[in-house]
Structures are given as C-alpha cells and as structure tokens.
Scaffold this motif. Sequence first.
Motif, PDB file in Angstrom:
ATOM      1  N   THR A 174       0.834  -1.197   0.000  1.00  0.00           N
ATOM      2  CA  THR A 174       0.000   0.000   0.000  1.00  0.00           C
ATOM      3  C   THR A 174       0.870   1.248   0.000  1.00  0.00           C
ATOM      4  OG1 THR A 174      -1.729  -1.174   1.232  1.00  0.00           O
ATOM      5  CG2 THR A 174      -1.852   1.227   1.196  1.00  0.00           C
ATOM      6  N   SER A 177       2.649   1.620  -3.647  1.00  0.00           N
ATOM      7  CA  SER A 177       1.859   1.521  -4.868  1.00  0.00           C
ATOM      8  C   SER A 177       1.875   2.805  -5.698  1.00  0.00           C
ATOM      9  CB  SER A 177       0.421   1.112  -4.530  1.00  0.00           C
ATOM     10  OG  SER A 177      -0.322   0.884  -5.709  1.00  0.00           O
ATOM     11  N   PRO A 178       1.605   3.990  -5.126  1.00  0.00           N
ATOM     12  CA  PRO A 178       1.686   5.214  -5.945  1.00  0.00           C
ATOM     13  C   PRO A 178       3.098   5.493  -6.437  1.00  0.00           C
ATOM     14  CG  PRO A 178       0.431   5.601  -3.927  1.00  0.00           C
ATOM     15  CD  PRO A 178       1.111   4.263  -3.773  1.00  0.00           C
ATOM     16  N   PHE A 210      -8.014   6.653  -6.787  1.00  0.00           N
ATOM     17  CA  PHE A 210      -7.651   5.244  -6.653  1.00  0.00           C
ATOM     18  C   PHE A 210      -6.929   4.720  -7.892  1.00  0.00           C
ATOM     19  CE2 PHE A 210     -11.109   5.674  -3.557  1.00  0.00           C
ATOM     20  CZ  PHE A 210     -10.475   5.163  -2.434  1.00  0.00           C
ATOM     21  N   PHE A 213      -3.530   3.706  -7.218  1.00  0.00           N
ATOM     22  CA  PHE A 213      -3.372   2.394  -6.580  1.00  0.00           C
ATOM     23  C   PHE A 213      -3.828   1.285  -7.514  1.00  0.00           C
ATOM     24  CE2 PHE A 213      -3.641   5.486  -3.226  1.00  0.00           C
ATOM     25  CZ  PHE A 213      -2.699   5.066  -2.306  1.00  0.00           C
ATOM     26  N   ARG A 214      -3.797   1.571  -8.816  1.00  0.00           N
ATOM     27  CA  ARG A 214      -4.222   0.574  -9.799  1.00  0.00           C
ATOM     28  C   ARG A 214      -3.332  -0.666  -9.693  1.00  0.00           C
ATOM     29  NH1 ARG A 214      -8.704  -0.412 -13.091  1.00  0.00           N
ATOM     30  NH2 ARG A 214      -8.061  -1.962 -14.605  1.00  0.00           N
ATOM     31  N   LEU A 216      -3.377  -2.603  -7.120  1.00  0.00           N
ATOM     32  CA  LEU A 216      -3.160  -2.932  -5.712  1.00  0.00           C
ATOM     33  C   LEU A 216      -3.938  -4.173  -5.266  1.00  0.00           C
ATOM     34  CD1 LEU A 216      -1.856  -2.246  -3.007  1.00  0.00           C
ATOM     35  CD2 LEU A 216      -3.760  -0.664  -2.561  1.00  0.00           C
TER      36      LEU A 216
END
Length: 366
Positions: A174, A177-178, A210, A213-214, A216
Amino acid sequence: MSTKVTQRKLQPVLEDPRFRIRPLQQVASACTGALITACFMTPLDVVKTRLQAQQSTANKCFLYCNGLMDHLCPCDPTMPQLKPENRLNGTIDAFVKIARNEGVGSLWSGLSPTLVSALPSTIVYFVAYEQFKMHALEFHYKYLAEVKGSPRGREIPFHIPLLSGVSARVCAVTFVSPIELIRTKMQSQKMSHAEMISTIRAVLKTQGFFGLFRGLPPTILRDVPFSGIYWTCYENIKSFFGVMEPTFGFSFMAGAISGSLAATITTPFDVVKTHEQIEFGEKVLFTDKPVSNVSTLNIRKRLWTIYRLSGIRGLFAGLGPRLLKVAPACAIMISTFEYSKAFFYHYNVQRHNEMLLIANTKRNGV
C-alpha cells in the motif's frame, strides 16, 4: 539433540529486551539484504528484459520481477531489428553477447532505480514484520502467563508469523503503490518534474484518486498470501530443527524452500496481476492519450477467464521462471537479513557488557 538443547537455552537470551535488535538496526539489515539481492538478481533481469524486448514488434509493454519488485516496461516499435549475429538466443547466449558487446557493467544497468524503488518497500516490509512478530509474541507470552498460568513455549505459534507476514505485506504494498506507478511512467521516457506532475494529474483525471493504486488488489491478493505462507513455512522450519539463531546456510536453504512453496501456491494470482498491469500500462501509462475505460474485471472473473482460455496450465503460466527468480531472491534476502540481525544482536550484547564494565569500574572508584 545437543544442538536443540543449546537453542532452547539461547531463547531467553535472544529475546532479552536489553539485547533486542533496534528498529534502525532492522532497517540496516533490510537495506543490506535488498542491496545484495539486487546485485545478484539484476543481471538476470537485464537478460530477461532484452529477450522479451526483441520478441515484441508492437508498441506494447511487458512485466518482469527481480524478487524485490515488479517492473513494467514499454517496447519501442521504432527500435531497429537486431542483426542475426547480435540476436540473443537464450539466457547463456544473452549473458555472453551483452557482456562482450556492451561490457560486463551493462549486466547491472538499471540497478540504481531498482534500489531507489525497492528499498522503501523492503524496509517497510521486513521492519514491519519484525515489529508485528515481536509485539504478537509478547502478547502471546503474557496471555500464557496470566490466563493459562503455563510457561512460555519454545516454538512460535503457527498464527503469529502468518498474521505478521500478512500485515507487513499489506503495509508495504500500500505504501509503495503510488510510487511504483510514477516510477513506471518515468522509466518509459525521459521526463521533467513538470511532466511527471502532469502525468499524475492525467491519471487522477481519468482514473480518479484510486487510479494511483491501480493493480493494488491483485498485488495484495498475490503478495499477502505469499508472505503469510512464506513466513509461516520459514518459522516452522526453524522450529522443527530447533534453530533460534540460524546460520547463513540454514536460513539460505529455509528461505529458498519457503519461497518456492509460497511462489507455487500464489502463481495464479501473479498471472492475474501481470495481465492487469500490462493492460493498464498499454491503455494509461505508455500512451499519449490515457483512456478511462480500463477493464475492471474482479479477480475471480479474471481467474475464470484465464482458466476458460488456457486451463490449469494458463493459471500456472511462468511458474518455472518465477521459481528461478523467487527462490534465490528469497534465499539471498532472508539469509542476509538474518546474518545482519545476528551481527547487530552480538553488537548489542557487547555494548551492554562494556557499559556494565564501565559502570562497575566507576562504582568501585577504579
């Protein structure tokens, strides 16, 4: 038998709060492991990337992983075709030709961005695991003493490494992720800071918050079970052999076995993650006109689609190459991490003894 007895006697000493590995020492251990793992695995990544790139004739992208992190890369359709004498024919041939034509150092190209991207994830993951495990064990031992009135056991309960590994991996994936999304876009082309910000805005505009966070959910679905299985196997192997302070060789073998088992079980989720990341790369990252209608099939539907088209073999596609990467990466990482922890543990013991000696000297007026 004598080894197990010795390890039992070591347990209270190893868990003594006075000598416990500090968070910063855990960070240093994780960094050391990530650095050594990347140095060993990067040449394999370079070879695999070259082999994949020369097979692509369209403006698409492909995914590869070095055991520390995933890399999503674009293929350039304008790239000239290789001459027959320079074409890479297999892994060994690629090693030889790349080293001969471009220099041995080219086998480690991309090492710096890999370390910059992988270190945060590795640090968060391993430090979080150690902290979760430590606090869970303290709670467990307190429960045994106060509720059941029984002495603390020698073995780590089955659920503690499972829950600790799962929790640590959720935190790590998490958190990065970005960062991974931005890094992937920057790898595709040279970008200024203004262009990078523009890209982030484009993703936010077409995909929403979001969108950063594709990938994730499938990442969590693959990496979280992997971590739970891996740490449970690793800690149980240590308990089975009565090992409290593993040697480098023992942790290397235990890490390879645990990593291979976890990788095999979670391969279907790895296949799903690869499909989704490549689709997202082709439609959003590696294009001048990002689209918003990227497929949002849930994990179950993707698994069913792959199974319907390719059967069980499709769900376990790439298992062999994945094991060839994951097993040595896990072995190198955990053995280096454990060795570094042992170094810092003995350093803490030595420092404690030195401080006691100084205190006694001052008290006696010597």
